[in-house]
Every structure is written in C-alpha cells, then in structure tokens.
Design a protein around this motif. Structure first.
Motif, PDB file in Angstrom:
ATOM      1  N   PHE A  37       0.823  -1.382   0.012  1.00 24.35           N
ATOM      2  CA  PHE A  37      -0.106   0.030  -0.153  1.00 24.35           C
ATOM      3  C   PHE A  37       1.145   1.285   0.213  1.00 24.35           C
ATOM      4  O   PHE A  37       2.187   1.008   0.109  1.00 24.35           O
ATOM      5  CB  PHE A  37      -0.966   0.040   1.433  1.00 24.35           C
ATOM      6  CG  PHE A  37      -1.885  -1.158   1.375  1.00 24.35           C
ATOM      7  CD1 PHE A  37      -1.618  -2.392   1.606  1.00 24.35           C
ATOM      8  CD2 PHE A  37      -3.084  -0.817   1.015  1.00 24.35           C
ATOM      9  CE1 PHE A  37      -2.349  -3.581   1.527  1.00 24.35           C
ATOM     10  CE2 PHE A  37      -4.094  -1.764   1.192  1.00 24.35           C
ATOM     11  CZ  PHE A  37      -3.675  -3.102   1.596  1.00 24.35           C
ATOM     12  N   ARG A  38       0.293   2.439  -0.246  1.00 25.82           N
ATOM     13  CA  ARG A  38       1.129   3.625  -0.075  1.00 25.82           C
ATOM     14  C   ARG A  38       0.301   4.784   0.453  1.00 25.82           C
ATOM     15  O   ARG A  38      -1.228   4.547   0.173  1.00 25.82           O
ATOM     16  CB  ARG A  38       1.759   3.963  -1.498  1.00 25.82           C
ATOM     17  CG  ARG A  38       0.844   4.350  -2.549  1.00 25.82           C
ATOM     18  CD  ARG A  38       1.432   4.782  -3.883  1.00 25.82           C
ATOM     19  NE  ARG A  38       0.644   5.344  -4.936  1.00 25.82           N
ATOM     20  CZ  ARG A  38       0.843   5.270  -6.071  1.00 25.82           C
ATOM     21  NH1 ARG A  38       2.219   5.029  -6.549  1.00 25.82           N
ATOM     22  NH2 ARG A  38       0.197   5.784  -7.119  1.00 25.82           N
ATOM     23  N   GLN A  39       0.921   5.640   0.793  1.00 20.59           N
ATOM     24  CA  GLN A  39       0.140   6.779   1.274  1.00 20.59           C
ATOM     25  C   GLN A  39       0.788   8.318   1.019  1.00 20.59           C
ATOM     26  O   GLN A  39       1.966   8.275   1.530  1.00 20.59           O
ATOM     27  CB  GLN A  39      -0.217   6.847   2.836  1.00 20.59           C
ATOM     28  CG  GLN A  39      -1.239   8.013   3.448  1.00 20.59           C
ATOM     29  CD  GLN A  39      -1.650   7.719   4.744  1.00 20.59           C
ATOM     30  OE1 GLN A  39      -0.854   6.747   5.486  1.00 20.59           O
ATOM     31  NE2 GLN A  39      -2.824   8.389   5.409  1.00 20.59           N
ATOM     32  N   ARG A  45      -4.399   6.065   2.572  1.00 22.06           N
ATOM     33  CA  ARG A  45      -3.590   5.045   2.267  1.00 22.06           C
ATOM     34  C   ARG A  45      -4.504   4.330   1.077  1.00 22.06           C
ATOM     35  O   ARG A  45      -5.560   4.113   1.177  1.00 22.06           O
ATOM     36  CB  ARG A  45      -3.353   4.269   3.353  1.00 22.06           C
ATOM     37  CG  ARG A  45      -2.395   2.882   2.996  1.00 22.06           C
ATOM     38  CD  ARG A  45      -2.055   2.483   4.332  1.00 22.06           C
ATOM     39  NE  ARG A  45      -1.182   3.066   5.296  1.00 22.06           N
ATOM     40  CZ  ARG A  45      -0.896   2.789   6.621  1.00 22.06           C
ATOM     41  NH1 ARG A  45      -0.945   1.387   6.759  1.00 22.06           N
ATOM     42  NH2 ARG A  45      -0.319   3.673   7.348  1.00 22.06           N
ATOM     43  N   GLU A  46      -3.658   3.973  -0.011  1.00 21.30           N
ATOM     44  CA  GLU A  46      -4.331   3.016  -0.978  1.00 21.30           C
ATOM     45  C   GLU A  46      -3.680   1.821  -1.247  1.00 21.30           C
ATOM     46  O   GLU A  46      -2.313   1.607  -1.207  1.00 21.30           O
ATOM     47  CB  GLU A  46      -4.504   4.015  -2.224  1.00 21.30           C
ATOM     48  CG  GLU A  46      -3.001   4.288  -2.881  1.00 21.30           C
ATOM     49  CD  GLU A  46      -2.866   5.073  -4.199  1.00 21.30           C
ATOM     50  OE1 GLU A  46      -4.124   4.643  -4.855  1.00 21.30           O
ATOM     51  OE2 GLU A  46      -1.944   5.544  -4.757  1.00 21.30           O
ATOM     52  N   ALA A  92       5.270   8.826  -2.072  1.00 17.59           N
ATOM     53  CA  ALA A  92       4.423   8.498  -1.043  1.00 17.59           C
ATOM     54  C   ALA A  92       5.456   7.602  -0.156  1.00 17.59           C
ATOM     55  O   ALA A  92       6.354   7.362  -0.235  1.00 17.59           O
ATOM     56  CB  ALA A  92       3.370   7.681  -1.518  1.00 17.59           C
ATOM     57  N   VAL A  93       4.706   7.502   1.090  1.00 15.98           N
ATOM     58  CA  VAL A  93       5.152   6.336   2.165  1.00 15.98           C
ATOM     59  C   VAL A  93       4.672   4.903   1.555  1.00 15.98           C
ATOM     60  O   VAL A  93       3.442   4.782   1.447  1.00 15.98           O
ATOM     61  CB  VAL A  93       4.955   6.659   3.382  1.00 15.98           C
ATOM     62  CG1 VAL A  93       5.432   5.731   4.573  1.00 15.98           C
ATOM     63  CG2 VAL A  93       5.576   7.946   4.057  1.00 15.98           C
ATOM     64  N   TYR A  94       5.435   4.377   1.305  1.00 16.26           N
ATOM     65  CA  TYR A  94       5.000   2.885   0.843  1.00 16.26           C
ATOM     66  C   TYR A  94       5.160   1.523   2.003  1.00 16.26           C
ATOM     67  O   TYR A  94       6.163   1.754   2.635  1.00 16.26           O
ATOM     68  CB  TYR A  94       6.082   2.378  -0.158  1.00 16.26           C
ATOM     69  CG  TYR A  94       5.588   2.860  -1.590  1.00 16.26           C
ATOM     70  CD1 TYR A  94       6.021   4.263  -1.469  1.00 16.26           C
ATOM     71  CD2 TYR A  94       5.102   2.231  -2.566  1.00 16.26           C
ATOM     72  CE1 TYR A  94       5.736   4.961  -2.884  1.00 16.26           C
ATOM     73  CE2 TYR A  94       4.578   2.850  -3.785  1.00 16.26           C
ATOM     74  CZ  TYR A  94       4.853   4.269  -3.981  1.00 16.26           C
ATOM     75  OH  TYR A  94       4.760   4.911  -5.210  1.00 16.26           O
ATOM     76  N   TYR A  95       4.092   0.980   2.174  1.00 14.83           N
ATOM     77  CA  TYR A  95       3.935  -0.015   3.385  1.00 14.83           C
ATOM     78  C   TYR A  95       3.574  -1.534   2.604  1.00 14.83           C
ATOM     79  O   TYR A  95       2.929  -1.745   1.722  1.00 14.83           O
ATOM     80  CB  TYR A  95       2.558   0.423   4.144  1.00 14.83           C
ATOM     81  CG  TYR A  95       2.785   1.699   4.775  1.00 14.83           C
ATOM     82  CD1 TYR A  95       2.401   2.828   4.334  1.00 14.83           C
ATOM     83  CD2 TYR A  95       3.425   1.809   6.233  1.00 14.83           C
ATOM     84  CE1 TYR A  95       2.294   3.944   4.970  1.00 14.83           C
ATOM     85  CE2 TYR A  95       3.471   3.234   6.704  1.00 14.83           C
ATOM     86  CZ  TYR A  95       2.772   4.163   5.847  1.00 14.83           C
ATOM     87  OH  TYR A  95       2.865   5.293   6.761  1.00 14.83           O
ATOM     88  N   GLN A 117       6.726  -0.316   9.043  1.00 15.98           N
ATOM     89  CA  GLN A 117       6.670   1.198   9.254  1.00 15.98           C
ATOM     90  C   GLN A 117       6.790   1.956   8.183  1.00 15.98           C
ATOM     91  O   GLN A 117       6.478   3.174   8.356  1.00 15.98           O
ATOM     92  CB  GLN A 117       7.859   1.312  10.226  1.00 15.98           C
ATOM     93  CG  GLN A 117       9.223   1.684   9.567  1.00 15.98           C
ATOM     94  CD  GLN A 117       9.910   0.418   8.595  1.00 15.98           C
ATOM     95  OE1 GLN A 117       9.207  -0.824   8.992  1.00 15.98           O
ATOM     96  NE2 GLN A 117      10.617   0.648   7.804  1.00 15.98           N
ATOM     97  N   GLY A 118       6.939   1.520   6.972  1.00 14.32           N
ATOM     98  CA  GLY A 118       6.812   2.249   5.781  1.00 14.32           C
ATOM     99  C   GLY A 118       8.026   2.873   5.546  1.00 14.32           C
ATOM    100  O   GLY A 118       9.033   2.782   5.992  1.00 14.32           O
TER     101      GLY A 118
END
Length: 125
Positions: A37-39, A45-46, A92-95, A117-118
């Motif tokens: 996912f990413r935000q 978050r998507e 984005a931050v990727y998780y 934690q991303g």
C-alpha cells in the motif's frame, strides 16, 4: 503476528525504477498473503498490489498495473515491489502488509493485520 520491515525507498527521478523490499520475521512467512500500500501526503492510504501464498497469483490496482510488479521469495521471507517508470504522483510512504486470512489475496486494509513502518519514496520531476 509477523513483523515486517520495509527498505529500498529513496529519492529518484521521473522515469527511474526502484525495488522495495519487505522482510518478515516471527512467523511462517509462507502462510501470509502479502500486500503493498502507499500513502501520499494529504491522501488516504491506497492499495497497490497483493500476492498469494504460493506466488502464483497477483492482483494490482489500476493505477500501477503494468508499471509495478509484486513478487515474493518464501525462502528469504521477503516480498518485493518492483516499480518502473516512476512519476512524481508515485511520491508516498510505501507500506507492506501481511494477512493470515484464508484467501487467495486481499485488497482492503482491514484484511491485513500486520504492517511495516513504511519507507519513503520521492520522485522528482
């Protein structure tokens, strides 16, 4: 729950490629459906991609289909996200996330119980 640690983020230029890694520990990795996912700043978050237990099935969000590839190495307890043709909208931050639910794959955040934690990905134009 399984513990997840992402790595591989950074600052890249538009058009570049990047590979993110997510290392799992604490539980049997091959028992978990994995997802990315990413935000982005100011956005929700998507979902991006998910992969089944055996690596044979994957599913992608339309926004990244054809550019991103999810893969996993169960021997290394690691899931990857290969990203090509990056553009500034990918910043984005990727998780990564893990689901122990008994399905082939999942796309909803609520289906994933464990999260990393991303790692920040920034794409400059």
């Amino acid at each position: 729950q399984v513990q997840l640690v992402e790595s591989g983020g950074g600052l890249v230029q538009a058009g570049d490629s990047l590979r993110l890694s997510c290392a799992a520990s604490g539980r049997t990795f091959s028992n978990y459906v994995m997802g990315w996912f990413r935000q982005a700043p100011g956005k929700e978050r998507e979902f991006l991609a998910t992969i089944s237990l055996s690596t044979s099935r994957t599913y992608y969000a339309d926004s990244v289909k054809g550019r991103f590839t999810i893969s996993r190495d169960n021997a290394k307890n690691t899931v990857y996200l290969h990203m090509n043709f990056l553009n500034p909208e990918d910043t984005a931050v990727y998780y990564c996330a893990a689901s122990s639910r008994p399905g082939i794959w999942y796309t909803r955040q609520v289906d994933f119980a464990s999260w990393g934690q991303g790692t920040q990905v920034t794409v400059s134009s």
